[in-house]
Design a protein around this motif. Structure first.
Motif, short mmCIF file in Angstrom:
data_model
loop_
_atom_site.label_atom_id
_atom_site.label_comp_id
_atom_site.label_asym_id
_atom_site.label_seq_id
_atom_site.Cartn_x
_atom_site.Cartn_y
_atom_site.Cartn_z
N PRO A 154 0.84 -1.21 0.00
CA PRO A 154 0.00 0.00 0.00
C PRO A 154 0.87 1.25 0.00
CG PRO A 154 0.02 -1.02 2.17
CD PRO A 154 0.71 -1.98 1.25
N VAL A 155 0.28 2.37 -0.42
CA VAL A 155 1.05 3.58 -0.68
C VAL A 155 0.72 4.68 0.32
CG1 VAL A 155 1.58 5.35 -2.39
CG2 VAL A 155 1.10 3.01 -3.14
N VAL A 156 1.76 5.22 0.97
CA VAL A 156 1.64 6.42 1.80
C VAL A 156 1.82 7.61 0.86
CG1 VAL A 156 2.58 7.74 3.72
CG2 VAL A 156 2.57 5.25 3.82
N ARG A 157 0.75 8.28 0.53
CA ARG A 157 0.79 9.34 -0.46
C ARG A 157 1.28 10.65 0.16
NH1 ARG A 157 -1.24 6.61 -4.51
NH2 ARG A 157 -2.84 5.04 -4.06
N ASP A 158 2.03 11.40 -0.65
CA ASP A 158 2.57 12.70 -0.22
C ASP A 158 3.33 12.58 1.10
OD1 ASP A 158 1.50 14.15 -2.43
OD2 ASP A 158 -0.46 14.10 -1.46
N ALA A 159 4.18 11.56 1.18
CA ALA A 159 4.94 11.34 2.41
C ALA A 159 5.84 12.52 2.71
CB ALA A 159 5.77 10.06 2.30
N ASP A 160 6.29 13.23 1.67
CA ASP A 160 7.18 14.37 1.88
C ASP A 160 6.47 15.54 2.55
OD1 ASP A 160 5.73 14.32 -0.56
OD2 ASP A 160 6.90 16.01 -1.32
N ARG A 161 5.14 15.54 2.52
CA ARG A 161 4.37 16.63 3.12
C ARG A 161 3.71 16.24 4.44
NH1 ARG A 161 1.12 18.43 -2.40
NH2 ARG A 161 2.97 18.59 -3.74
N LYS A 162 3.82 14.99 4.81
CA LYS A 162 3.14 14.51 6.01
C LYS A 162 4.06 14.54 7.22
CE LYS A 162 -0.39 11.61 3.87
NZ LYS A 162 -0.93 10.26 3.69
N SER A 163 3.45 14.62 8.39
CA SER A 163 4.20 14.61 9.64
C SER A 163 4.59 13.19 10.01
CB SER A 163 3.34 15.20 10.76
OG SER A 163 2.21 14.37 11.01
N PHE A 164 5.47 13.06 10.98
CA PHE A 164 5.85 11.74 11.49
C PHE A 164 4.60 11.00 11.96
CE2 PHE A 164 9.94 13.58 11.30
CZ PHE A 164 10.89 12.60 11.46
N ALA A 165 3.74 11.71 12.69
CA ALA A 165 2.56 11.07 13.27
C ALA A 165 1.63 10.54 12.18
CB ALA A 165 1.81 12.05 14.17
N GLN A 166 1.40 11.31 11.12
CA GLN A 166 0.49 10.88 10.07
C GLN A 166 1.05 9.69 9.30
OE1 GLN A 166 -2.72 12.10 9.61
NE2 GLN A 166 -2.73 10.16 8.49
N ILE A 167 2.36 9.69 9.10
CA ILE A 167 2.99 8.54 8.43
C ILE A 167 2.83 7.28 9.28
CG2 ILE A 167 5.19 7.55 7.70
CD1 ILE A 167 6.04 10.35 6.83
N GLU A 168 3.06 7.40 10.59
CA GLU A 168 2.90 6.25 11.48
C GLU A 168 1.45 5.75 11.47
OE1 GLU A 168 5.04 4.49 12.85
OE2 GLU A 168 6.86 5.69 13.01
N LYS A 169 0.49 6.68 11.46
CA LYS A 169 -0.93 6.29 11.44
C LYS A 169 -1.27 5.58 10.14
CE LYS A 169 -2.64 9.90 14.56
NZ LYS A 169 -3.47 11.13 14.68
N ASP A 170 -0.78 6.08 9.02
CA ASP A 170 -1.06 5.45 7.73
C ASP A 170 -0.50 4.04 7.68
OD1 ASP A 170 -2.28 7.76 6.94
OD2 ASP A 170 -0.71 8.40 5.54
N ILE A 171 0.74 3.87 8.15
CA ILE A 171 1.37 2.54 8.11
C ILE A 171 0.66 1.57 9.04
CG2 ILE A 171 3.49 1.28 8.64
CD1 ILE A 171 5.06 3.76 7.75
N ALA A 172 0.28 2.03 10.24
CA ALA A 172 -0.44 1.17 11.18
C ALA A 172 -1.79 0.75 10.61
CB ALA A 172 -0.63 1.89 12.51
N ASP A 173 -2.47 1.68 9.95
CA ASP A 173 -3.76 1.36 9.34
C ASP A 173 -3.60 0.34 8.22
OD1 ASP A 173 -6.64 1.84 8.75
OD2 ASP A 173 -5.84 2.71 6.90
N PHE A 174 -2.55 0.50 7.39
CA PHE A 174 -2.30 -0.46 6.32
C PHE A 174 -2.02 -1.85 6.89
CE2 PHE A 174 -0.70 3.19 3.48
CZ PHE A 174 -1.96 3.35 2.93
N GLY A 175 -1.22 -1.91 7.96
CA GLY A 175 -0.90 -3.20 8.55
C GLY A 175 -2.13 -3.92 9.07
N LYS A 176 -3.01 -3.17 9.73
CA LYS A 176 -4.23 -3.77 10.26
C LYS A 176 -5.14 -4.24 9.14
CE LYS A 176 -8.15 -2.79 13.34
NZ LYS A 176 -9.15 -3.30 12.37
N ARG A 177 -5.31 -3.40 8.12
CA ARG A 177 -6.22 -3.78 7.03
C ARG A 177 -5.64 -4.88 6.15
NH1 ARG A 177 -7.98 0.30 3.40
NH2 ARG A 177 -6.34 1.77 3.96
N ALA A 178 -4.32 -4.96 6.07
CA ALA A 178 -3.70 -6.07 5.34
C ALA A 178 -3.99 -7.39 6.05
CB ALA A 178 -2.19 -5.85 5.23
N LYS A 179 -3.92 -7.39 7.38
CA LYS A 179 -4.21 -8.59 8.16
C LYS A 179 -5.68 -8.97 8.04
CE LYS A 179 -3.77 -10.51 12.82
NZ LYS A 179 -3.34 -10.25 14.22
#
Length: 433
Positions: free
Chosen positions: A310-335
């Motif tokens: 899955p793709v974290v879009r506009d990672a260069d514009r996102k905060s650390f927190a938003q990137i962590e939230k996106d990755i955690a959400d992808f991991g949960k939904r992948a499972k």
């Protein structure tokens, strides 16, 4: 009256899928929008919902068959027709029991799902059938058989409470760790001992590749055949990042409701490198090179049926927190198997973290049509030289695989060095160095 259920639109350019599993069996009650089947596409599993309330009717295709968009999958019967069909079968099944009732001391009444009572006797106990109460995927079914666990006693953590392979393995490990029963406890009633397995027995099992696994195989082989793949390595001192996490983890979690992990650091460090070396964030289309002024990072995530990105879009514009939230959400939904085609679409650069599985070093393969992928590995204490002295530091090997048709060695090495420097001195990410 019955309602047809057809294969829904699966996504852009996706015209067919494979029936992965049936989530409902004929005769099972279903509600509107409740999933009745799971279809495997090239990238994700798509659940097919029931269009109406009713009872599951005939399944028109079997598990493993390929179906096209618009093809008939199954029928849903209305409640009235289903009630008439189910009201006869229990009486027919109960007829022999009425002719020869079992003694009260050895029989008990058990209520069926449809509300009727069924006589059961211990002397003729029914063999437990895991699929009678839940649908198990092939991987889960194999794990159940290998470890000899009862799936009805395991709480599933997957979508809608379904069992995953990890649930079965955890239950098997827990059963092995459980203490043996006390010798003072009453001995169980004797039962026939299972026949010992033949020593030296050799077995083979043939399992058809899932559509996702076939696609992964084709894409990875195509990448090797098409791109001029090369990998450059470096190592990173993780001391600064570990200290930053330890210092701010509680405050970060309290403010953002998410844990501060390593992936956000590497994502932001990669953004710095890709801005400095644009070719690493580019791709070849025909005889043209496409450069992107944004960074969409594909994050490799392990799913039950294989690796997905899955793709974290506009990672260069996102905060650390938003990137962590996106990755955690992808991991949960992948499972849970709920990632969508849109989640996988695009991506200009990939990060793959083999360190979570204990990998020390690897040469990752690029994710076409992207031109580069960053591989992360496990952190381990190693002796290194600092200011003329040998000291112990938490070190990680990092790897950048790239398409040499587009990216020169100097550019690849510089990009990886930029990532290394940003991780070893996180302040660089704050002041854009």
């Amino acid at each position: 009256m019955s309602k047809e259920v057809k294969v829904p639109t699966l996504g852009e350019s996706v015209t067919e899928a494979t029936v992965g599993e049936w989530l409902k069996k004929p005769g099972d009650p279903v509600s509107v929008d409740e999933p009745i089947a799971s279809l495997e596409t090239d990238k994700v599993a798509v659940e097919v919902p029931s269009p109406v309330n009713g009872v599951m009717g005939e399944q028109k295709v079997a598990v493993g068959e390929t179906v096209e968009v618009g093809a008939l999958l199954a029928t849903i019967e209305d409640d009235v027709a289903a009630g008439e069909s189910t009201s006869v079968e229990p009486r027919e099944a109960a007829a022999p029991a009425e002719q020869a009732p079992a003694p009260a001391s050895t029989a008990s009444d058990e209520r069926k799902d449809d509300g009727t009572l069924e006589d059961t006797a211990p002397a003729q106990a029914k063999v437990h059938d895991p699929e009678a109460t839940q649908t198990l995927s092939p991987a889960v079914r194999r794990a159940v058989l290998e470890h000899g666990v009862d799936p009805s006693t395991i709480k599933g953590t997957g979508k809608d409470g379904r069992l995953t392979k990890e649930d079965v393995l955890a239950a098997a490990a827990e059963a092995k760790a459980a203490p043996a029963p006390s010798s003072s406890a009453p001995a169980p009633s004797p039962s026939p001992a299972p026949a010992p397995a033949a020593t030296g027995e050799r077995r083979e099992e043939r399992v058809k590749m899932t559509r996702m696994r076939q696609t992964i195989a084709k894409r990875l082989k195509s990448a090797q055949d098409t791109a001029a793949l090369l990998t450059t390595f470096n190592d990173v001192d993780m001391t600064a990042v570990i200290e930053a996490r330890e210092k701010f983890k509680d405050t970060f979690a309290k403010k953002h409701d998410i844990k501060l992990g390593f992936m956000s650091f590497f994502a932001k460090a990669a953004c710095l490198a890709l801005k400095d070396i644009p070719s690493v964030n580019a791709q070849i289309e025909g005889d043209e090179i496409v450069y992107f002024d944004y960074v969409d990072i594909s994050v490799a995530v392990s799913a039950p049926n294989g690796l997905v990105v899955p793709v974290v879009r506009d990672a260069d514009r996102k905060s650390f927190a938003q990137i962590e939230k996106d990755i955690a959400d992808f991991g949960k939904r992948a499972k849970d198997g709920t990632l969508t085609m849109e989640d996988m679409k695009g991506g200009t650069f990939t990060i793959s973290n083999g360190g979570v599985f204990g990998g020390l070093m690897s040469t990752p393969i690029i994710n076409p049509p992207q031109s580069a992928v960053l591989g992360l590995h496990r952190i381990e204490d190693r002796p290194v030289v600092r200011d003329g002295e040998i000291v112990i530091r938490p070190m990680m090997y990092i790897a950048l695989s790239y398409d040499h048709r587009l990216i020169d060695g100097r550019e690849a090495v510089t990009a990886l060095k930029t990532i290394k420097e940003a991780i070893e001195d996180p302040m660089r990410m704050l002041i854009d160095l």
